[in-house]
Design an enzyme around this catalytic site. Sequence first.
Site, PDB file in Angstrom:
ATOM      1  N   CYS A 122       0.883  -1.108   0.048  1.00  0.00           N
ATOM      2  CA  CYS A 122      -0.137  -0.055   0.277  1.00  0.00           C
ATOM      3  C   CYS A 122       0.500   1.298   0.223  1.00  0.00           C
ATOM      4  O   CYS A 122       0.608   2.589   0.160  1.00  0.00           O
ATOM      5  CB  CYS A 122      -1.156  -0.447   1.313  1.00  0.00           C
ATOM      6  SG  CYS A 122      -1.974  -1.230   1.143  1.00  0.00           S
ATOM      7  N   HIS A 268      -3.810   6.490   2.412  1.00  0.00           N
ATOM      8  CA  HIS A 268      -4.008   5.831   1.921  1.00  0.00           C
ATOM      9  C   HIS A 268      -4.730   5.297   2.583  1.00  0.00           C
ATOM     10  O   HIS A 268      -5.897   5.781   3.641  1.00  0.00           O
ATOM     11  CB  HIS A 268      -2.779   4.519   2.244  1.00  0.00           C
ATOM     12  CG  HIS A 268      -3.767   3.331   2.346  1.00  0.00           C
ATOM     13  ND1 HIS A 268      -3.786   2.583   0.306  1.00  0.00           N
ATOM     14  CD2 HIS A 268      -3.329   2.454   3.310  1.00  0.00           C
ATOM     15  CE1 HIS A 268      -4.056   0.902   0.942  1.00  0.00           C
ATOM     16  NE2 HIS A 268      -3.876   1.187   2.290  1.00  0.00           N
ATOM     17  N   ASN A 299      -9.920  -0.189   0.408  1.00  0.00           N
ATOM     18  CA  ASN A 299      -8.863  -0.462   0.232  1.00  0.00           C
ATOM     19  C   ASN A 299      -8.308  -0.755  -1.344  1.00  0.00           C
ATOM     20  O   ASN A 299      -8.385  -1.749  -1.347  1.00  0.00           O
ATOM     21  CB  ASN A 299      -8.014  -0.565   1.167  1.00  0.00           C
ATOM     22  CG  ASN A 299      -6.853  -1.705   1.659  1.00  0.00           C
ATOM     23  OD1 ASN A 299      -6.091  -0.656   0.397  1.00  0.00           O
ATOM     24  ND2 ASN A 299      -6.296  -1.245   2.274  1.00  0.00           N
TER      25      ASN A 299
HETATM   26  C1  COA Z   1      -9.701  -4.905  10.090  1.00  0.00           C
HETATM   27  C2  COA Z   1     -10.598  -3.742  11.148  1.00  0.00           C
HETATM   28  C3  COA Z   1     -11.598  -2.722  10.675  1.00  0.00           C
HETATM   29  C4  COA Z   1     -10.945  -4.565  12.189  1.00  0.00           C
HETATM   30  O1  COA Z   1     -11.893  -3.718  13.344  1.00  0.00           O
HETATM   31  P1  COA Z   1     -11.476  -3.780  14.739  1.00  0.00           P
HETATM   32  O2  COA Z   1     -12.178  -2.807  15.313  1.00  0.00           O
HETATM   33  O3  COA Z   1     -10.061  -3.958  14.602  1.00  0.00           O
HETATM   34  O4  COA Z   1     -11.371  -5.576  14.762  1.00  0.00           O
HETATM   35  P2  COA Z   1     -11.376  -6.363  15.563  1.00  0.00           P
HETATM   36  O5  COA Z   1     -10.468  -7.471  15.062  1.00  0.00           O
HETATM   37  O6  COA Z   1     -10.271  -5.690  17.015  1.00  0.00           O
HETATM   38  O7  COA Z   1     -12.712  -7.061  16.034  1.00  0.00           O
HETATM   39  C5  COA Z   1     -13.428  -6.074  17.526  1.00  0.00           C
HETATM   40  C6  COA Z   1     -14.391  -6.991  17.849  1.00  0.00           C
HETATM   41  O8  COA Z   1     -15.262  -7.644  16.279  1.00  0.00           O
HETATM   42  C7  COA Z   1     -16.047  -8.697  15.652  1.00  0.00           C
HETATM   43  N1  COA Z   1     -15.690  -8.227  14.392  1.00  0.00           N
HETATM   44  C8  COA Z   1     -14.260  -8.850  13.681  1.00  0.00           C
HETATM   45  N2  COA Z   1     -14.633  -9.074  12.081  1.00  0.00           N
HETATM   46  C9  COA Z   1     -15.473  -8.406  11.620  1.00  0.00           C
HETATM   47  C10 COA Z   1     -16.778  -8.407  11.407  1.00  0.00           C
HETATM   48  N3  COA Z   1     -16.531  -8.770   9.846  1.00  0.00           N
HETATM   49  N4  COA Z   1     -18.469  -8.096  12.090  1.00  0.00           N
HETATM   50  C11 COA Z   1     -19.077  -8.025  12.623  1.00  0.00           C
HETATM   51  N5  COA Z   1     -17.562  -8.118  13.439  1.00  0.00           N
HETATM   52  C12 COA Z   1     -16.731  -8.324  13.564  1.00  0.00           C
HETATM   53  C13 COA Z   1     -14.640  -9.003  16.855  1.00  0.00           C
HETATM   54  O9  COA Z   1     -14.914 -10.559  16.792  1.00  0.00           O
HETATM   55  C14 COA Z   1     -14.823  -8.627  17.810  1.00  0.00           C
HETATM   56  O10 COA Z   1     -15.234  -9.037  18.605  1.00  0.00           O
HETATM   57  P3  COA Z   1     -15.155  -8.903  20.494  1.00  0.00           P
HETATM   58  O11 COA Z   1     -15.110  -7.526  20.659  1.00  0.00           O
HETATM   59  O12 COA Z   1     -16.607 -10.164  20.605  1.00  0.00           O
HETATM   60  O13 COA Z   1     -14.149 -10.124  20.357  1.00  0.00           O
HETATM   61  C15 COA Z   1      -9.566  -3.079  11.547  1.00  0.00           C
HETATM   62  O14 COA Z   1      -8.314  -3.468  12.437  1.00  0.00           O
HETATM   63  C16 COA Z   1      -8.524  -2.447  10.649  1.00  0.00           C
HETATM   64  O15 COA Z   1      -8.793  -1.107   9.846  1.00  0.00           O
HETATM   65  N6  COA Z   1      -7.386  -2.638  10.315  1.00  0.00           N
HETATM   66  C17 COA Z   1      -6.372  -1.809   9.123  1.00  0.00           C
HETATM   67  C18 COA Z   1      -6.086  -2.324   8.730  1.00  0.00           C
HETATM   68  C19 COA Z   1      -5.295  -1.920   7.523  1.00  0.00           C
HETATM   69  O16 COA Z   1      -5.203  -0.759   7.684  1.00  0.00           O
HETATM   70  N7  COA Z   1      -4.925  -2.948   6.407  1.00  0.00           N
HETATM   71  C20 COA Z   1      -3.444  -2.545   6.029  1.00  0.00           C
HETATM   72  C21 COA Z   1      -3.868  -2.653   4.671  1.00  0.00           C
HETATM   73  S1  COA Z   1      -2.895  -2.276   3.522  1.00  0.00           S
END
Ligand code: COA
Length: 343
Positions: A122, A268, A299
Amino acid sequence: MSKIKPSKGAPYARILGVGGYRPTRVVPNEVILEKIDSSDEWIRSRSGIETRHWAGPEETVAAMSVEASGKALADAGIDASQIGAVVVSTVSHFSQTPAIATEIADRLGTDRAAAFDISAGCAGFGYGLTLAKGLVVEGSAEYVLVIGVERLSDLTDLEDRATAFLFGDGAGAVVVGPSPEPAIGPTIWGSEGDKAETIKQTIPWDRFRSGDVSGLPLDSEGNVKFPAITQEGQAVFRWAVFEMAKVAQQALDAAGISPDDLDVFIPHQANVRIIDSMVKTLKLPEHVTVARDIRTTGNTSAASIPLAMERLLATGDAKSGDTALVIGFGAGLVYAATVVTLP
Ligand SMILES: CC(C)(COP(=O)(O)OP(=O)(O)OC[C@H]1O[C@@H](n2cnc3c(N)ncnc32)[C@H](O)[C@@H]1OP(=O)(O)O)[C@@H](O)C(=O)NCCC(=O)NCCS
């Protein structure tokens, strides 16, 4: 004493034109929900994404790149024959060799331009832009085409609720050429390979081919799933929020400007919460236009910054000559930030 003549390039480089291509198929969150236990509300509030584009069979990496590049060339007022080098950043071109850049250079009608691919996730657009600036200033090419292009839908496990909703497809391109004044600032870039495991392909190609299925994700018929991008979402999120704001600030410092001097911020497009957090940490004033293209584009990795740039200019939210901070970050982990004058 050296017998080699010094090379003659331009005093400075600038982005002369930008173009984008978004696949025709728009995919709303409802489609994602067919395969994962989630909700439209969760996806919107945790990532900011409402829709993304997925490429059809004809919308190949090369085809999308040619479309975006054609627009960038027209925007710059440059003929393809004037392009000296084509730099393509992608992680989703499926042939190991040759580079897809050579096919794109040929299809565009360049005059045997140098052409090569780079893999910088990215941060790929920033890496490509930095190379292009170097080539123009050093004199190896008068005009350079930088393309960020991805078909991430090919590398997404739609049953993985941590990533299924994140990725989109598309291509963005810019033409970089000579400038009488500085218009691309110093790049602050780097890598943190100790965190390489946080974003990666689920299975390397050789292991996928070997048929050794131990410990690998299987589909409903017991076959090893096609390799996909997997990530430790929270670890990447924290790294982006805490470390990338510092890198962005360093890019401002290196360019000799303050947040007040900025017109536009194009980070990004990984997660709207990461974008909002960076805006806050950098204390960007109200007048700075912030790209939030992720809402309708998802993304798109290396394509995300040029796609967002093109849309801001097309909608009139940004204008030619504006000063913009761009920062990319992702798999590697790698990052690149710089300040540019918009075309
Ligand atoms: C992927 C992303 C959106 C997830 O969001 P988050 O707030 O970190 O979510 P978490 O993984 O901590 O999960 C939080 C809760 O939601 C739940 N959850 C995870 N994915 C889920 C989904 N698709 N739908 C509903 N719930 C979900 C989890 O099980 C967790 O539940 P719990 O609190 O009961 O354990 C976020 O981490 C993110 O954007 N990360 C960076 C992405 C990025 O920049 N990538 C770089 C590529 S360049």
